[in-house]
Scaffold this active site. Structure first.
Site, PDB file in Angstrom:
ATOM      1  N   TYR A 148      55.861 108.537  13.969  1.00  0.00           N
ATOM      2  CA  TYR A 148      56.718 107.950  14.991  1.00  0.00           C
ATOM      3  C   TYR A 148      57.957 107.388  14.313  1.00  0.00           C
ATOM      4  O   TYR A 148      57.922 106.945  13.181  1.00  0.00           O
ATOM      5  CB  TYR A 148      56.010 106.855  15.788  1.00  0.00           C
ATOM      6  CG  TYR A 148      55.215 105.880  14.953  1.00  0.00           C
ATOM      7  CD1 TYR A 148      55.812 104.776  14.351  1.00  0.00           C
ATOM      8  CD2 TYR A 148      53.842 106.058  14.756  1.00  0.00           C
ATOM      9  CE1 TYR A 148      55.087 103.891  13.589  1.00  0.00           C
ATOM     10  CE2 TYR A 148      53.110 105.177  13.994  1.00  0.00           C
ATOM     11  CZ  TYR A 148      53.736 104.089  13.412  1.00  0.00           C
ATOM     12  OH  TYR A 148      53.012 103.204  12.646  1.00  0.00           O
ATOM     13  N   ILE A 208      50.458 100.110   5.354  1.00  0.00           N
ATOM     14  CA  ILE A 208      49.252 100.846   4.992  1.00  0.00           C
ATOM     15  C   ILE A 208      48.299 100.740   6.168  1.00  0.00           C
ATOM     16  O   ILE A 208      47.868  99.640   6.530  1.00  0.00           O
ATOM     17  CB  ILE A 208      48.601 100.266   3.716  1.00  0.00           C
ATOM     18  CG1 ILE A 208      49.579 100.392   2.549  1.00  0.00           C
ATOM     19  CG2 ILE A 208      47.285 100.975   3.425  1.00  0.00           C
ATOM     20  CD1 ILE A 208      49.121  99.743   1.267  1.00  0.00           C
ATOM     21  N   GLU A 209      48.032 101.867   6.774  1.00  0.00           N
ATOM     22  CA  GLU A 209      47.129 101.886   7.925  1.00  0.00           C
ATOM     23  C   GLU A 209      45.753 102.310   7.446  1.00  0.00           C
ATOM     24  O   GLU A 209      45.616 103.280   6.701  1.00  0.00           O
ATOM     25  CB  GLU A 209      47.685 102.813   9.000  1.00  0.00           C
ATOM     26  CG  GLU A 209      49.016 102.308   9.523  1.00  0.00           C
ATOM     27  CD  GLU A 209      49.553 103.099  10.685  1.00  0.00           C
ATOM     28  OE1 GLU A 209      48.879 104.031  11.163  1.00  0.00           O
ATOM     29  OE2 GLU A 209      50.658 102.779  11.137  1.00  0.00           O
ATOM     30  N   ILE A 210      44.729 101.593   7.884  1.00  0.00           N
ATOM     31  CA  ILE A 210      43.378 101.828   7.382  1.00  0.00           C
ATOM     32  C   ILE A 210      42.472 102.518   8.386  1.00  0.00           C
ATOM     33  O   ILE A 210      41.326 102.805   8.087  1.00  0.00           O
ATOM     34  CB  ILE A 210      42.728 100.505   6.924  1.00  0.00           C
ATOM     35  CG1 ILE A 210      42.638  99.509   8.086  1.00  0.00           C
ATOM     36  CG2 ILE A 210      43.507  99.904   5.761  1.00  0.00           C
ATOM     37  CD1 ILE A 210      41.861  98.247   7.766  1.00  0.00           C
TER      38      ILE A 210
END
Length: 166
Positions: free
Chosen positions: A14, A35-37
């Protein structure tokens, strides 16, 4: 969506203009990342220990890697006092990617890939200084720099400084 060694550029997911990342990178000269987990934007609190146990070594390694490149302290060459200075890499720092040394210690950190760089240190009221810095991946090179005040003449005292101001 294209991946590069396990990293997906956020813009592939996005596009956001005016985000916190934009602000921090552009105005504060930080290296802001997200940082996406989880694929779930709001995982339940009960899942957090599992995420931590699965990811803690990677996260700690990431933090450690952020210290690599080069770092040091910028000070006044006469007084030894720390300075707030602009640290730029010639022919590299574009779009405000430079960093600053910060008071009260005058410390700076510049993560960067291995290579040889001409690094310029500048502060208001001081003569800029350029040094060559060579970095090696996986290490931190310490580069402490002393800047000379503009108009300073060794042994010149007040009389010489007054003459240079005319």
């Amino acid at each position: 969506m294209e991946e590069y060694d396990g990293v997906t550029p956020g813009g592939d997911w996005y596009v956001i203009d005016g985000s916190r990342q934009d602000y921090m990178n552009y105005y504060q000269h930080c290296r802001e990342v997200t940082i996406e987990i989880s694929e779930d934007k709001s995982p339940s609190a009960s899942q957090l220990p599992q995420f931590w146990n699965s990811l803690k070594h990677s996260l700690l390694n990431y933090v450690e890697e952020c210290l690599n490149g080069f770092n040091g302290t910028v000070t006044d060459s006469i007084t030894g006092e720390p300075l707030e200075a602009l640290v730029t890499i010639q022919n590299h720092d574009i779009n405000y990617s430079e960093v600053y040394s910060h008071l009260p210690e005058g410390k700076y950190y510049r993560p960067i890939k291995a290579g040889a760089y001409n690094v310029t240190y500048s502060a208001e009221g001081y003569v800029s200084k350029t040094v060559q810095v060579t970095t090696v991946d996986g290490t931190a090179q310490q580069v402490d720099v002393q800047l000379v005040p503009e108009g300073y003449v060794p042994g010149g005292g007040e009389a010489v400084n007054a003459i240079t101001q005319q």
